[in-house]
Design a protein around this motif. Structure first.
Motif, PDB file in Angstrom:
ATOM      1  N   ASP A  38    -103.448   8.243 -55.495  1.00 18.71           N
ATOM      2  CA  ASP A  38    -104.219   8.749 -54.363  1.00 18.71           C
ATOM      3  C   ASP A  38    -105.531   7.996 -54.180  1.00 18.71           C
ATOM      4  O   ASP A  38    -105.822   7.475 -53.103  1.00 18.71           O
ATOM      5  N   ASP A  39    -106.328   7.927 -55.221  1.00 19.90           N
ATOM      6  CA  ASP A  39    -107.628   7.256 -55.124  1.00 19.90           C
ATOM      7  C   ASP A  39    -107.463   5.758 -54.875  1.00 19.90           C
ATOM      8  O   ASP A  39    -108.269   5.147 -54.159  1.00 19.90           O
ATOM      9  N   ASP A  40    -106.429   5.155 -55.435  1.00 17.28           N
ATOM     10  CA  ASP A  40    -106.189   3.724 -55.239  1.00 17.28           C
ATOM     11  C   ASP A  40    -105.774   3.421 -53.798  1.00 17.28           C
ATOM     12  O   ASP A  40    -106.139   2.388 -53.252  1.00 17.28           O
ATOM     13  N   ILE A  41    -105.003   4.329 -53.213  1.00  9.57           N
ATOM     14  CA  ILE A  41    -104.604   4.167 -51.811  1.00  9.57           C
ATOM     15  C   ILE A  41    -105.856   4.166 -50.943  1.00  9.57           C
ATOM     16  O   ILE A  41    -106.020   3.315 -50.068  1.00  9.57           O
ATOM     17  N   GLU A  42    -106.725   5.100 -51.209  1.00  9.08           N
ATOM     18  CA  GLU A  42    -107.995   5.199 -50.472  1.00  9.08           C
ATOM     19  C   GLU A  42    -108.847   3.950 -50.688  1.00  9.08           C
ATOM     20  O   GLU A  42    -109.367   3.364 -49.740  1.00  9.08           O
ATOM     21  N   ALA A  43    -108.991   3.536 -51.945  1.00 12.16           N
ATOM     22  CA  ALA A  43    -109.830   2.373 -52.276  1.00 12.16           C
ATOM     23  C   ALA A  43    -109.283   1.081 -51.682  1.00 12.16           C
ATOM     24  O   ALA A  43    -110.052   0.173 -51.352  1.00 12.16           O
ATOM     25  N   ALA A  44    -107.964   1.003 -51.520  1.00 11.20           N
ATOM     26  CA  ALA A  44    -107.353  -0.193 -50.939  1.00 11.20           C
ATOM     27  C   ALA A  44    -107.500  -0.208 -49.424  1.00 11.20           C
ATOM     28  O   ALA A  44    -107.111  -1.184 -48.770  1.00 11.20           O
ATOM     29  N   GLY A  45    -108.042   0.859 -48.860  1.00 14.97           N
ATOM     30  CA  GLY A  45    -108.245   0.927 -47.417  1.00 14.97           C
ATOM     31  C   GLY A  45    -106.940   1.051 -46.647  1.00 14.97           C
ATOM     32  O   GLY A  45    -106.827   0.556 -45.524  1.00 14.97           O
ATOM     33  N   THR A  46    -105.976   1.711 -47.251  1.00 15.41           N
ATOM     34  CA  THR A  46    -104.680   1.862 -46.597  1.00 15.41           C
ATOM     35  C   THR A  46    -104.323   3.340 -46.509  1.00 15.41           C
ATOM     36  O   THR A  46    -105.134   4.205 -46.829  1.00 15.41           O
ATOM     37  N   ASN A  47    -103.122   3.615 -46.056  1.00 21.57           N
ATOM     38  CA  ASN A  47    -102.649   4.985 -45.913  1.00 21.57           C
ATOM     39  C   ASN A  47    -101.140   5.011 -46.125  1.00 21.57           C
ATOM     40  O   ASN A  47    -100.507   3.947 -46.183  1.00 21.57           O
ATOM     41  N   PRO A  48    -100.537   6.198 -46.254  1.00 23.70           N
ATOM     42  CA  PRO A  48     -99.100   6.267 -46.526  1.00 23.70           C
ATOM     43  C   PRO A  48     -98.234   5.569 -45.476  1.00 23.70           C
ATOM     44  O   PRO A  48     -97.239   4.926 -45.816  1.00 23.70           O
ATOM     45  N   ARG A  49     -98.587   5.661 -44.230  1.00 20.98           N
ATOM     46  CA  ARG A  49     -97.785   5.015 -43.181  1.00 20.98           C
ATOM     47  C   ARG A  49     -97.799   3.493 -43.337  1.00 20.98           C
ATOM     48  O   ARG A  49     -96.772   2.836 -43.217  1.00 20.98           O
ATOM     49  N   GLU A  50     -98.970   2.945 -43.623  1.00 17.08           N
ATOM     50  CA  GLU A  50     -99.088   1.492 -43.829  1.00 17.08           C
ATOM     51  C   GLU A  50     -98.332   1.062 -45.091  1.00 17.08           C
ATOM     52  O   GLU A  50     -97.675   0.019 -45.118  1.00 17.08           O
ATOM     53  N   LEU A  51     -98.424   1.876 -46.139  1.00 15.85           N
ATOM     54  CA  LEU A  51     -97.669   1.602 -47.359  1.00 15.85           C
ATOM     55  C   LEU A  51     -96.167   1.541 -47.064  1.00 15.85           C
ATOM     56  O   LEU A  51     -95.476   0.635 -47.514  1.00 15.85           O
ATOM     57  N   GLU A  52     -95.683   2.535 -46.315  1.00 17.67           N
ATOM     58  CA  GLU A  52     -94.256   2.553 -45.981  1.00 17.67           C
ATOM     59  C   GLU A  52     -93.871   1.334 -45.166  1.00 17.67           C
ATOM     60  O   GLU A  52     -92.833   0.723 -45.412  1.00 17.67           O
ATOM     61  N   ARG A  53     -94.695   0.950 -44.217  1.00 18.11           N
ATOM     62  CA  ARG A  53     -94.398  -0.221 -43.390  1.00 18.11           C
ATOM     63  C   ARG A  53     -94.268  -1.472 -44.254  1.00 18.11           C
ATOM     64  O   ARG A  53     -93.298  -2.217 -44.156  1.00 18.11           O
ATOM     65  N   HIS A  54     -95.216  -1.685 -45.144  1.00 18.91           N
ATOM     66  CA  HIS A  54     -95.176  -2.859 -46.028  1.00 18.91           C
ATOM     67  C   HIS A  54     -94.015  -2.766 -47.017  1.00 18.91           C
ATOM     68  O   HIS A  54     -93.386  -3.780 -47.332  1.00 18.91           O
ATOM     69  N   TYR A  55     -93.749  -1.556 -47.497  1.00 16.79           N
ATOM     70  CA  TYR A  55     -92.628  -1.351 -48.419  1.00 16.79           C
ATOM     71  C   TYR A  55     -91.317  -1.747 -47.738  1.00 16.79           C
ATOM     72  O   TYR A  55     -90.500  -2.461 -48.305  1.00 16.79           O
ATOM     73  N   ARG A  56     -91.111  -1.268 -46.525  1.00 19.62           N
ATOM     74  CA  ARG A  56     -89.858  -1.547 -45.814  1.00 19.62           C
ATOM     75  C   ARG A  56     -89.723  -3.020 -45.456  1.00 19.62           C
ATOM     76  O   ARG A  56     -88.611  -3.550 -45.441  1.00 19.62           O
ATOM     77  N   ILE A  57     -90.823  -3.693 -45.192  1.00 18.08           N
ATOM     78  CA  ILE A  57     -90.769  -5.141 -44.937  1.00 18.08           C
ATOM     79  C   ILE A  57     -90.393  -5.875 -46.216  1.00 18.08           C
ATOM     80  O   ILE A  57     -89.498  -6.713 -46.234  1.00 18.08           O
TER      81      ILE A  57
END
Length: 113
Positions: A38-57
């Motif tokens: 959770d804190d790492d997602i915030e610190a990386a300046g990203t969000n779950p939707r962006e994570l999913e987009r990059h994951y799927r790519i």
């Protein structure tokens, strides 16, 4: 500091680990990812939707299925809904639950090279 690529890689490792047990565990490990990182997602300046987009790519042609008890897990069983929703749920669970510290340490540990 962990970046978006590191988060995507860790998310994939956790989903694969979950799929080894059962398709339902894939979602549980995605929740666990949201909780632990959770804190790492915030610190990386990203969000779950962006994570999913990059994951799927990155993992478009990778199947998290594994062999379990000598039989393949079906692809449809592993596709359990949006990744972003499961990550977000894990982040929200942080408000009401705790994870065994040893489990968190195990997943935060870098993978051996």
């Amino acid at each position: 500091m962990i970046d978006l690529n590191d988060l995507v890689e860790k998310l994939h490792q956790m989903r694969v680990h979950g799929a080894r047990s059962s398709p339902e565990r894939t979602v549980l490990h995605t929740h666990l990812f949201g909780y632990i990182f959770d804190d790492d997602i915030e610190a990386a300046g990203t969000n779950p939707r962006e994570l999913e987009r990059h994951y799927r790519i990155r993992y478009a042609n990778v199947d998290v299925r594994t062999e379990r008890a000598g039989r393949a897990i079906s692809k449809t069983a592993v596709r359990t809904g949006p990744i972003a929703t499961a990550v977000r749920a894990g982040r929200n669970l942080k408000e009401v639950m705790t994870v065994n510290p040893e489990v968190e340490r195990r997943w935060r540990r870098p993978e051996p090279e």
